[in-house]
Design a protein around this motif. Structure first.
Motif, PDB file in Angstrom:
ATOM      1  N   SER A  22       0.816  -1.220   0.000  1.00 40.09           N
ATOM      2  CA  SER A  22       0.000   0.000   0.000  1.00 40.09           C
ATOM      3  C   SER A  22       0.849   1.269   0.000  1.00 40.09           C
ATOM      4  N   GLU A  23       2.124   1.144   0.351  1.00 43.26           N
ATOM      5  CA  GLU A  23       3.008   2.307   0.393  1.00 43.26           C
ATOM      6  C   GLU A  23       3.743   2.539  -0.921  1.00 43.26           C
ATOM      7  N   HIS A  24       3.544   1.670  -1.898  1.00 42.79           N
ATOM      8  CA  HIS A  24       4.296   1.770  -3.147  1.00 42.79           C
ATOM      9  C   HIS A  24       3.336   1.859  -4.326  1.00 42.79           C
ATOM     10  N   PRO A  25       2.989   3.082  -4.704  1.00 49.26           N
ATOM     11  CA  PRO A  25       2.038   3.246  -5.808  1.00 49.26           C
ATOM     12  C   PRO A  25       2.624   2.777  -7.134  1.00 49.26           C
ATOM     13  N   VAL A  26       1.728   2.488  -8.036  1.00 46.13           N
ATOM     14  CA  VAL A  26       2.111   2.013  -9.369  1.00 46.13           C
ATOM     15  C   VAL A  26       3.072   2.990 -10.037  1.00 46.13           C
ATOM     16  N   GLU A  27       2.856   4.282  -9.844  1.00 45.10           N
ATOM     17  CA  GLU A  27       3.692   5.286 -10.497  1.00 45.10           C
ATOM     18  C   GLU A  27       5.162   5.129 -10.107  1.00 45.10           C
ATOM     19  N   ALA A  28       5.407   4.766  -8.848  1.00 44.56           N
ATOM     20  CA  ALA A  28       6.792   4.569  -8.407  1.00 44.56           C
ATOM     21  C   ALA A  28       7.413   3.386  -9.137  1.00 44.56           C
ATOM     22  N   GLY A  29       6.652   2.310  -9.287  1.00 44.96           N
ATOM     23  CA  GLY A  29       7.154   1.146 -10.015  1.00 44.96           C
ATOM     24  C   GLY A  29       7.428   1.473 -11.472  1.00 44.96           C
ATOM     25  N   LEU A  30       6.543   2.248 -12.061  1.00 42.82           N
ATOM     26  CA  LEU A  30       6.752   2.640 -13.456  1.00 42.82           C
ATOM     27  C   LEU A  30       8.004   3.497 -13.584  1.00 42.82           C
ATOM     28  N   GLY A  31       8.265   4.326 -12.574  1.00 45.84           N
ATOM     29  CA  GLY A  31       9.482   5.140 -12.582  1.00 45.84           C
ATOM     30  C   GLY A  31      10.739   4.292 -12.527  1.00 45.84           C
ATOM     31  N   PHE A  32      10.718   3.224 -11.705  1.00 42.85           N
ATOM     32  CA  PHE A  32      11.846   2.291 -11.655  1.00 42.85           C
ATOM     33  C   PHE A  32      12.072   1.643 -13.018  1.00 42.85           C
ATOM     34  N   ILE A  33      10.977   1.193 -13.630  1.00 45.03           N
ATOM     35  CA  ILE A  33      11.074   0.525 -14.937  1.00 45.03           C
ATOM     36  C   ILE A  33      11.639   1.498 -15.973  1.00 45.03           C
ATOM     37  N   ASP A  34      11.097   2.717 -16.001  1.00 45.26           N
ATOM     38  CA  ASP A  34      11.593   3.725 -16.946  1.00 45.26           C
ATOM     39  C   ASP A  34      13.064   4.021 -16.717  1.00 45.26           C
ATOM     40  N   GLY A  35      13.472   4.078 -15.458  1.00 48.75           N
ATOM     41  CA  GLY A  35      14.875   4.330 -15.141  1.00 48.75           C
ATOM     42  C   GLY A  35      15.792   3.252 -15.701  1.00 48.75           C
ATOM     43  N   TRP A  36      15.352   1.985 -15.615  1.00 46.84           N
ATOM     44  CA  TRP A  36      16.166   0.901 -16.160  1.00 46.84           C
ATOM     45  C   TRP A  36      16.186   0.930 -17.692  1.00 46.84           C
ATOM     46  N   ILE A  37      15.061   1.254 -18.300  1.00 47.55           N
ATOM     47  CA  ILE A  37      15.030   1.366 -19.766  1.00 47.55           C
ATOM     48  C   ILE A  37      16.027   2.435 -20.205  1.00 47.55           C
ATOM     49  N   ASP A  38      15.997   3.584 -19.526  1.00 48.80           N
ATOM     50  CA  ASP A  38      16.920   4.675 -19.854  1.00 48.80           C
ATOM     51  C   ASP A  38      18.369   4.286 -19.591  1.00 48.80           C
ATOM     52  N   ALA A  39      18.613   3.581 -18.476  1.00 45.09           N
ATOM     53  CA  ALA A  39      19.986   3.194 -18.125  1.00 45.09           C
ATOM     54  C   ALA A  39      20.580   2.243 -19.156  1.00 45.09           C
ATOM     55  N   LEU A  40      19.744   1.383 -19.730  1.00 46.97           N
ATOM     56  CA  LEU A  40      20.230   0.413 -20.714  1.00 46.97           C
ATOM     57  C   LEU A  40      20.307   0.995 -22.118  1.00 46.97           C
ATOM     58  N   ASP A  41      19.652   2.141 -22.321  1.00 46.41           N
ATOM     59  CA  ASP A  41      19.608   2.740 -23.649  1.00 46.41           C
ATOM     60  C   ASP A  41      21.014   3.091 -24.130  1.00 46.41           C
ATOM     61  N   GLY A  42      21.339   2.631 -25.305  1.00 46.19           N
ATOM     62  CA  GLY A  42      22.604   2.958 -25.931  1.00 46.19           C
ATOM     63  C   GLY A  42      23.775   2.100 -25.514  1.00 46.19           C
ATOM     64  N   LEU A  43      23.563   1.162 -24.586  1.00 46.18           N
ATOM     65  CA  LEU A  43      24.672   0.299 -24.180  1.00 46.18           C
ATOM     66  C   LEU A  43      24.955  -0.784 -25.209  1.00 46.18           C
ATOM     67  N   GLY A  44      23.979  -1.059 -26.061  1.00 50.34           N
ATOM     68  CA  GLY A  44      24.185  -2.003 -27.156  1.00 50.34           C
ATOM     69  C   GLY A  44      24.081  -3.449 -26.741  1.00 50.34           C
ATOM     70  N   GLY A  45      24.115  -4.301 -27.743  1.00 51.98           N
ATOM     71  CA  GLY A  45      24.048  -5.733 -27.513  1.00 51.98           C
ATOM     72  C   GLY A  45      22.618  -6.238 -27.551  1.00 51.98           C
ATOM     73  N   SER A  46      22.444  -7.382 -28.163  1.00 54.25           N
ATOM     74  CA  SER A  46      21.095  -7.937 -28.322  1.00 54.25           C
ATOM     75  C   SER A  46      20.483  -8.321 -26.981  1.00 54.25           C
TER      76      SER A  46
END
Length: 116
Positions: A22-46
């Motif tokens: 109840s303390e972790h709204p969906v928006e926070a989880g989506l932010g974590f996911i977006d952060g990982w997508i951004d962190a992996l962006d441009g690193l390359g490799g299949s």
């Protein structure tokens, strides 16, 4: 934020979500996911592109509140993360160990979600 800190924060976030949902709204989880997508962006490799695509899939599943699909996506992400970590045994900074822990945490989270 470096990758080691991001991995640690993600693991803690997953545990916190299951311990206190109840303390972790969906928006926070989506932010974590977006952060990982951004962190992996441009690193390359299949493998990393595959992870990004699965993270986008997980994001869509979270937005739809599709628990079975979230569990399946977490399972895939955990398995792939563990596979990548296995190939990083020669890194001396502990990144491989942290990724192994993240992979195990994702698989455990998948199982917990299936059981709840």
């Amino acid at each position: 934020m470096n990758h080691a800190d991001r991995i640690d924060q993600t693991v803690r976030g997953i545990y916190d979500t299951f311990d206190r949902p109840s303390e972790h709204p969906v928006e926070a989880g989506l932010g974590f996911i977006d952060g990982w997508i951004d962190a992996l962006d441009g690193l390359g490799g299949s493998a990393l592109t595959g992870l990004q695509n699965e993270l986008r899939n997980l994001r869509a599943c979270v937005e739809r509140h599709d628990r079975p699909a979230i569990a399946a996506s977490l399972q895939l992400l955990g398995e792939e993360t563990s596979r990548i970590a296995h190939n990083m045994h020669s890194f001396t900074d502990g990144t491989g160990d942290q990724l192994r822990h993240l992979g195990q945490t994702l698989v455990t989270a998948s199982g917990n979600l299936k059981m709840s």
